[in-house]
Design an enzyme around this catalytic site. Structure first.
Site, short mmCIF file in Angstrom:
data_model
loop_
_atom_site.label_atom_id
_atom_site.label_comp_id
_atom_site.label_asym_id
_atom_site.label_seq_id
_atom_site.Cartn_x
_atom_site.Cartn_y
_atom_site.Cartn_z
N SER A 1 88.60 39.78 28.31
CA SER A 1 87.92 41.07 28.16
C SER A 1 86.67 41.13 29.04
CB SER A 1 87.61 41.30 26.68
OG SER A 1 87.24 42.63 26.44
N ASP B 1 96.43 48.32 24.23
CA ASP B 1 95.08 47.98 24.65
C ASP B 1 94.54 49.09 25.54
OD1 ASP B 1 92.74 46.87 25.66
OD2 ASP B 1 93.69 45.13 26.55
N HIS C 1 94.54 44.46 22.06
CA HIS C 1 93.39 43.80 22.68
C HIS C 1 92.75 42.83 21.68
CE1 HIS C 1 90.16 43.69 25.74
NE2 HIS C 1 89.40 43.37 24.70
#
Length: 315
Positions: A163, A258, A288
């Site tokens: 991320s 996501d 995610h």
């Protein structure tokens, strides 16, 4: 595009919904950090046994950067030096730390049979952009410069993260290519944030508005960036770099459910177009953040094993 969660991912999402945990954008950064750490306890798998885990303090112009060195029981060595993955944790540049991703780093060290050095860069909003970038670059440089004393082969140095950490890894790789750092052998980008425009279709699909929602991404952005102009800076949005030619081989992981899916897919495609060797792995039924949830989601453990195999094949 239509997204159907894997059964285990759907069960985890339902459990999070029923837990009553407040959305991050409704609490303070300090409260969000505490919530995030509590969630790790529930979702992290059992860590593998390692040879050692020890703290490290990395000097930088902005002060000492906390870090942690993970050495597995089985370590690939050549001339007494081992490959190394410099890892940057996720958390929207606002939450997360060495502890939140401790098990992930242990698993990657074990699976890749290499040294992992986790870097605890400064967080927003106390430290706005580009503080995290500066720390990531400074730490990577220092590790390369002190590679031999760390038992690391500087020619087999990779960067990675999930991320926001994937964003930082991509930025470090670009910075290094442009002469502002050591040679990077590879980059592991786990559902990376690559473009603060936030206009890709996956940002507005209801199927992607799960644990990480578009509004949460905006909350992270507003804490991290100083103003709208920062979004166009390649150090915030690596997709805005003038060219991706000459970057190191990449493993790019994206998840179907996501908001960052499309920008991650697009970044992998642009790397390929630029002649970069890319392994692009998609997990269509996951959301995610799944990578850290190996206790509940077997696909997280599959992903860790695949990344470990990719790192072994790389160097």
């Amino acid at each position: 595009m239509p997204v159907t969660l894997d059964p285990d991912a759907a069960a985890v999402f339902k459990a999070f919904q029923e837990s009553g945990r407040p959305p991050y954008e409704t609490v303070s950064p300090a409260e969000a950090r505490e919530l995030y750490l509590k969630g790790r306890v529930v979702t992290n798998p059992e860590p593998p046994a390692l040879d050692s885990v020890r703290p490290l303090a990395i000097p930088s112009p902005a002060g000492s950067i906390p870090a942690r060195i993970y050495t597995p029981l089985k370590l690939r060595k050549a001339n007494d030096l081992a490959p190394c993955l410099v890892f940057f944790h996720g958390g929207g540049w606002v939450i997360g730390d060495l502890d939140s991703h401790d098990v992930v780093c242990r698993k990657l060290a074990d699976e890749g049979q290499l040294i992992v050095i986790a870097v605890d860069y400064r967080l927003a909003p106390e430290h706005k952009f580009p503080a995290a970038v500066d720390d990531a670059i400074a730490a990577t440089k220092w590790i390369a410069d002190h590679a031999r004393q760390l038992g690391v082969d500087a020619s087999r140095l990779t960067v990675g993260g999930d991320s926001a950490g994937g964003n930082l890894a991509a930025v470090v790789a670009i910075s290094a290519r442009d002469g502002n750092g050591p040679a990077i052998a590879g980059q592991v980008l786990i559902y990376p944030a690559t473009d603060f425009a936030m206009t890709h279709p996956s940002h507005s699909e209801p199927e992607t508005s799960l644990l990480l929602t578009h509004s949460v991404v905006k909350w992270f952005r507003d804490h991290y960036l100083n103003d709208a102009a920062d979004a166009g800076d390649w150090r915030a949005s690596p997709a805005r770099a003038n060219t991706l030619i000459g970057l190191p081989p990449a493993y790019v992981l994206t998840a179907g459910a996501d908001p960052l899916r499309d920008e991650g897919d697009e970044y992998a495609g642009r790397l390929k177009e630029a002649g970069v060797a890319v392994t692009h792995r998609t997990f269509p039924g996951q959301f995610h953040g799944f990578f850290t949830m190996g206790k509940l989601l077997q696909q997280a453990n599959v992903a860790a094993s695949e990344i470990g195999a990719w790192l072994k094949a790389l160097n």
